[in-house]
Design an enzyme around this catalytic site. Structure first.
Site, PDB file in Angstrom:
ATOM      1  N   GLU A   1     -96.607  92.269 -68.825  1.00  0.00           N
ATOM      2  CA  GLU A   1     -96.039  91.502 -67.478  1.00  0.00           C
ATOM      3  C   GLU A   1     -96.821  90.485 -67.170  1.00  0.00           C
ATOM      4  O   GLU A   1     -97.007  89.505 -66.443  1.00  0.00           O
ATOM      5  CB  GLU A   1     -95.312  92.032 -66.630  1.00  0.00           C
TER       6      GLU A   1
ATOM      7  N   MET B   1     -88.234  99.217 -61.324  1.00  0.00           N
ATOM      8  CA  MET B   1     -88.716 100.299 -60.591  1.00  0.00           C
ATOM      9  C   MET B   1     -90.246 100.415 -60.219  1.00  0.00           C
ATOM     10  O   MET B   1     -90.756 101.079 -60.454  1.00  0.00           O
ATOM     11  CB  MET B   1     -89.024 101.006 -62.462  1.00  0.00           C
TER      12      MET B   1
ATOM     13  N   ASP C   1     -82.617  92.838 -69.418  1.00  0.00           N
ATOM     14  CA  ASP C   1     -80.889  94.044 -69.946  1.00  0.00           C
ATOM     15  C   ASP C   1     -79.806  93.711 -69.016  1.00  0.00           C
ATOM     16  O   ASP C   1     -80.269  93.067 -67.502  1.00  0.00           O
ATOM     17  CB  ASP C   1     -81.267  95.053 -70.334  1.00  0.00           C
TER      18      ASP C   1
HETATM   19  N1  ADE Z   1     -86.693  96.715 -65.574  1.00  0.00           N
HETATM   20  C1  ADE Z   1     -85.774  96.219 -66.515  1.00  0.00           C
HETATM   21  N2  ADE Z   1     -84.536  96.810 -67.385  1.00  0.00           N
HETATM   22  C2  ADE Z   1     -84.669  97.512 -66.437  1.00  0.00           C
HETATM   23  C3  ADE Z   1     -83.554  98.564 -66.096  1.00  0.00           C
HETATM   24  N3  ADE Z   1     -82.287  98.841 -67.322  1.00  0.00           N
HETATM   25  N4  ADE Z   1     -83.943  99.801 -65.460  1.00  0.00           N
HETATM   26  C4  ADE Z   1     -84.496 100.142 -64.624  1.00  0.00           C
HETATM   27  N5  ADE Z   1     -86.067  99.185 -64.637  1.00  0.00           N
HETATM   28  C5  ADE Z   1     -85.720  97.999 -65.384  1.00  0.00           C
END
Ligand code: ADE
Length: 229
Positions: free
Chosen positions: A12, A172, A196
């Protein structure tokens, strides 16, 4: 002006470091910090490591130890909103912590006494992001970002977070960084590019798209620094 740019993972912040000359590495509090000057602006760049505990520490160090007076977060997120596709950019107009739970004592999800369910980023930084997006013709969405100490990879969990917090994306670190900045009166902005959809395919999608999406976010953040300089 000394701007902190924070990510959670090496991927990142690497796209940023690649674009900067004369970087000085400083090791402090069990992490590395990269100092550089970009168009006359002092930058301190770091990745915290994943999750709320590490990002709380790193955000605090950036402000209290390195004297940063503004913080921009760059990284990836899982989509909750069906309108968000892989690679899309979203900034937080507010952030919450989806796994904070003392509901047994009658409190709502995401709340502890003397805390707040939602924390709000700086409006001036949001305006700058919108200006950059308009000038560069980049689609930039806004929404509620939900933070928790878990990688979400289940449609059921994702729907629960959506229903409980009206959230659009999840990750997160955002809320913990927001909490530090809010408490220390430091303007902040949280940007994420989707890697995602936080569903059963999330693990595979994250591995496939994280690096590319991280770069989308980092490039936008550097455009914001251009605007701030
Ligand atoms: N960061 C990117 N994708 C995530 C996910 N599915 N859950 C938690 N943090 C993420």
């Amino acid at each position: 002006m000394r701007i902190a740019i924070l990510g959670a993972m090496p991927e990142e912040i690497e796209p940023l470091l690649e674009k900067l000359d004369d970087i000085t590495r400083i090791d402090y509090a069990d992490n590395r910090y990269f100092k550089a000057k970009y168009k006359g602006v002092e930058l301190v760049i770091a990745y915290s490591k994943i999750g709320c505990a590490f990002s709380t520490l790193t955000a605090t160090v950036l402000i209290e130890h390195f004297g940063c007076n503004m913080l921009l977060f760059s990284g990836v997120a899982g989509a909750i909103s069906s309108e968000l596709k892989i690679g899309d950019l979203i900034y937080a107009d507010k952030l919450c912590k989806h796994d904070l739970d003392i509901t047994v004592f009658g409190h709502p999800h995401g709340f502890v006494p003397e805390g707040q369910i939602y924390i709000y980023p700086d409006n001036d930084l949001i305006s700058i992001a919108q200006k950059v997006a308009k000038e560069k013709n980049i689609t930039l969405k806004e929404g509620t970002i939900a933070t928790g100490d878990q990688f979400v990879s289940s449609s059921e969990k994702k729907e629960w977070i959506k229903d409980t917090f009206n959230a659009d994306a999840l990750e997160m670190e955002g809320y913990s960084v927001a909490l530090v900045c809010d408490a220390l009166n430091t303007p902040f902005f949280i940007l994420r590019a989707i890697s995602d959809s936080a569903d059963g395919d999330a693990g595979v999608d994250f591995d496939t798209f994280m690096e590319k999406s991280a770069k989308v976010s980092a490039d936008f953040i550097l455009n914001m620094v251009d605007e701030l300089s």
